[in-house]
Design an enzyme around this catalytic site. Structure first.
Site, PDB file in Angstrom:
ATOM      1  N   ALA A  63      -9.133   3.680  -3.780  1.00  0.00           N
ATOM      2  CA  ALA A  63      -9.138   4.609  -4.859  1.00  0.00           C
ATOM      3  C   ALA A  63     -10.460   4.374  -5.794  1.00  0.00           C
ATOM      4  O   ALA A  63     -11.043   3.639  -5.342  1.00  0.00           O
ATOM      5  CB  ALA A  63      -7.857   3.934  -5.730  1.00  0.00           C
ATOM      6  N   GLY A 102      -5.554   4.272  -0.100  1.00  0.00           N
ATOM      7  CA  GLY A 102      -5.135   5.670   0.236  1.00  0.00           C
ATOM      8  C   GLY A 102      -6.086   6.311   1.368  1.00  0.00           C
ATOM      9  O   GLY A 102      -5.707   7.520   1.764  1.00  0.00           O
ATOM     10  N   GLU A 105      -4.060   6.102   4.254  1.00  0.00           N
ATOM     11  CA  GLU A 105      -2.783   6.685   3.967  1.00  0.00           C
ATOM     12  C   GLU A 105      -3.017   8.067   4.301  1.00  0.00           C
ATOM     13  O   GLU A 105      -2.353   8.952   4.926  1.00  0.00           O
ATOM     14  CB  GLU A 105      -2.233   6.253   2.413  1.00  0.00           C
ATOM     15  CG  GLU A 105      -1.536   5.284   2.408  1.00  0.00           C
ATOM     16  CD  GLU A 105      -1.040   5.076   1.158  1.00  0.00           C
ATOM     17  OE1 GLU A 105       0.247   4.972   0.818  1.00  0.00           O
ATOM     18  OE2 GLU A 105      -1.834   5.107   0.283  1.00  0.00           O
ATOM     19  N   GLU A 125      -3.474  -2.973  -0.563  1.00  0.00           N
ATOM     20  CA  GLU A 125      -2.834  -2.967  -1.758  1.00  0.00           C
ATOM     21  C   GLU A 125      -2.255  -4.209  -2.415  1.00  0.00           C
ATOM     22  O   GLU A 125      -2.130  -4.514  -3.740  1.00  0.00           O
ATOM     23  CB  GLU A 125      -1.742  -1.935  -1.922  1.00  0.00           C
ATOM     24  CG  GLU A 125      -2.304  -0.368  -1.932  1.00  0.00           C
ATOM     25  CD  GLU A 125      -2.735   0.266  -0.448  1.00  0.00           C
ATOM     26  OE1 GLU A 125      -2.939   1.233  -0.301  1.00  0.00           O
ATOM     27  OE2 GLU A 125      -2.552  -0.723   0.521  1.00  0.00           O
TER      28      GLU A 125
END
Length: 655
Positions: A63, A102, A105, A125
């Site tokens: 992020a 992310g 992901e 995370e």
């Protein structure tokens, strides 16, 4: 404003390129750019497949840190990934560098994945007090076995590209040009057909209830009060026990709830604190000196660990000891550390041989004459260390940096044992030195900017977290530890026992309590320090004699099979000892205390208050540059639970 995401089409294959330096973070502009690119691809009938790649040195590495602690802006990442997964054409992720959080992901939402051989992939995370929030816990178990998914999601450590291929996380490894091979892979998918979306696939396995019970017990014990690892396990369980849509909704809700917790705030604070430890203004734009050849004086546990750390960083190391036998013992000790790294898979056989080839152990100071930097790690005695510095001043190059690994002593006095005090600095490593991340850099009154710059360069080379400290008894960490250790002894005098204090600290999140730590490290070093200070200790200062009485009996901890606890038959875990309780009760009676029970909360309130009071004094005296430096030192050197942010964070500091 130019979008950080571009799209080009060649021969029916679109290449979507993310270019958002330095790490291609999933900022709002990146999310919008990906979404716009997928919509453009969906509307263009000439496009039959797509490659998602990144410019620069890495794939999406997480992020945007500028958005940390703030509500995310639309489009939200789950919506972007849903668009990728449901795209009209197959999308191949071309992964190089790191695909983290992310970023992974995003790769999971693609229909296929090809990775550069040096890539790293992970979902870290939990280290920020969170769980994946854009489908990571739902899609991952549909590519890899649940055991592998659990290791990645609850532990947060990335896996190598080779391991990712082995477990099914990526489909191929690129051996040449990554994007070209990804495009070729995309062309194959045009012929074979778009693979099933990841979230629509059947989980690799569905463990039974006993699996989840056993894993939760183990993960909770390891987490020691941190919520996110257990929450991550629950999210993985949801991924195979709930319908996909419900699991995705539950994961996002869990992510949003955890994002607003105090633990997540503390871990975000530590994330930034670790990256912004204070550097003195005078070393800005100062070039460090060379660090090719290093010397170490003393081959005990600490000296050997320091030597190993530098060898693992690619340096050439010369270690000196008092005689040939001691030098050979030191050589074997260093070789043993390197061999341990090899056996754990941290060093290849070739790298292990190379490290050994760069190491020598000698029995004379003249062997250090070519060193760029020399670190002494001899016995913690001012007289002994001054003699070492006098010899180093005689044999070392005039421009070599001379450093002391002292834990408590006055580095200014050591510097004054040389003709040029400006080249002397304190480098306080923590044991085991090749593993522990903290390095206290102790600035002497005369230290030159180039000396300090070189010390910080060494920390970077060794992948340590540097914290600048001024000269005082114990610097930052040991000074604060000495303060709360005294407070713990006072709590013993007033009614608690060592096992009560240690249990309270473990419940708070420490891996070990203060008395177990003392037994592991050895009680004799701190005892020597207390005896050294005895002559100048104010007559009215409260002083506990319990530890001194243990040392007078030869109880120095594990190494003597007795300290605060008893260690039968070489056991690492100590047991409460009636002999220690007898001494404590005698001291309570001598001091006139009516003993009272303490709750774990009361014990921790006393410990934290003493830490914070000493830390404020450290700040006021200029020993530390800022509160977050103190927190970094206490977390990485003294086991303060990272998810609580450090004592200064707990006191309300947020620098």
């Amino acid at each position: 404003m130019t979008s950080p995401v571009s799209i080009s089409v060649d021969g029916g294959v679109a290449t979507v390129l993310i270019d958002n330096p330095p790490v291609n973070a999933t900022s709002q502009a990146v999310r919008q750019g990906i979404l716009d690119a997928i919509r453009e691809i969906d509307a263009n009938d000439t496009v039959q497949a797509a490659v998602l790649a990144c410019a620069g040195r890495t794939f999406v590495a997480g992020a945007d840190i500028r958005e940390f602690g703030k509500p995310p802006e639309e489009p939200h990442l789950p919506d972007v990934l849903q668009a990728v997964e449901t795209a009209r054409v197959p999308v191949v992720a071309a992964i190089h560098g790191s695909a983290l959080g992310g970023g992974l992901e995003l790769a999971l939402a693609c229909h296929a994945r090809i990775a550069d051989g040096k890539a790293k992939l992970g979902l870290p995370e939990v280290t920020l007090g969170l769980v994946p929030g854009a489908g990571g816990t739902v899609r991952l178990p549909r590519l890899v076995a649940m055991e592998n998914a659990m290791e990645m999601v609850t532990g947060g450590k990335p896996v190598s590209a080779g391991r990712a291929l082995e477990i099914g996380l990526v489909d191929r490894i690129s051996n040449n040009d990554l994007v070209s091979e990804a495009r070729a892979y995309a062309e194959e998918l045009i012929q074979s057909g778009k693979p099933e979306p990841t979230s629509a696939r059947t989980p690799r396995d569905r463990p039974d209830a006993s699996f989840w019970t056993e894993k939760e017990k183990r993960i909770a014990a390891k987490a020691r009060g941190q919520q996110s690892p257990v929450e991550a396990l629950h999210a993985l369980r949801d991924s195979v026990t709930l319908p996909v849509a419900d699991a995705l909704t539950a994961e996002r809700a869990r992510f949003l709830r955890l994002r607003d917790t105090e633990q997540a705030a503390a871990l975000r604070y530590m994330f930034f604190a670790e990256r912004n430890t204070g550097r003195p203004a005078e070393i800005e734009n100062v070039e460090p000196l060379g660090l090719g050849v290093a010397g170490v004086v003393g081959g005990g546990t600490m000296g050997a660990g320091i030597a190993a750390a530098m060898l693992l960083a690619g340096m050439t190391v010369v270690l000196t000891e008092r005689d040939a036998a001691a030098a050979e013992t030191a050589r074997e000790r260093v070789a043993g550390i390197l061999d341990g790294s090899r056996k754990r898979g941290l060093l290849s056989d070739a790298a292990w041989k190379d490290a050994l080839s760069r190491f020598s152990a000698q029995d004379n100071y003249n062997a250090l004459s070519a060193a760029d930097l020399v670190i002494e790690a001899v016995f913690e005695d001012m007289g002994v260390k001054r003699e070492v510095f006098t010899e180093l001043d005689r044999v070392c190059r005039a421009d070599a940096i001379l450093a002391s690994n002292t834990s408590y002593l006055d580095v200014n006095e050591l510097a004054n044992a040389t003709k040029d005090p400006s080249r002397v600095v304190g480098l306080h490593f923590f044991s085991p030195a090749h593993i522990m991340k903290l390095l206290e850099i102790v600035r002497t009154d005369a230290a030159a900017p180039a000396t300090l710059a070189t010390a910080f360069a060494l920390a970077k080379k060794l992948r340590k977290i540097p914290v600048l400290a001024g000269v005082c008894d114990g610097f930052i960490g040991n000074r604060i530890m000495a303060a709360y250790r005294r407070e713990c002894d006072f709590i013993l005098e007033e009614g608690a026992l060592p096992q009560d204090v240690d249990a309270a600290m473990r419940d708070y999140g420490f891996a070990m309590g203060i008395y177990a730590v003392q037994d592991m490290a050895g009680l004799d070093i701190a005892w020597a320090m207390r005896k050294r200070r005895a002559a100048t200790r104010p007559a009215d200062e409260r002083y506990s004699r319990i530890a001194d009485r243990l040392c007078e009996l030869g109880r120095f901890g594990r190494k003597t099979a007795a300290g605060w606890y008893a260690y039968a038959d070489g056991a690492k875990a100590g047991q409460p000892d009636p002999a220690v309780e007898k001494i404590i009760l005698e001291e309570s009676a001598r001091l006139g205390f009516t003993r009272k029970p303490f709750t774990a909360e009361e014990i921790m309130e006393r410990i934290l208050a003493s830490m914070q009071a000493e830390a404020r004094a450290v700040l006021d005296e200029g020993i530390a540059l800022k509160p977050s430096d103190i927190d970094v030192a206490m977390v990485h050197g003294y086991g303060f639970p990272r998810f609580r942010g450090g004592p200064m964070f707990a006191a309300g500091y947020r620098d």
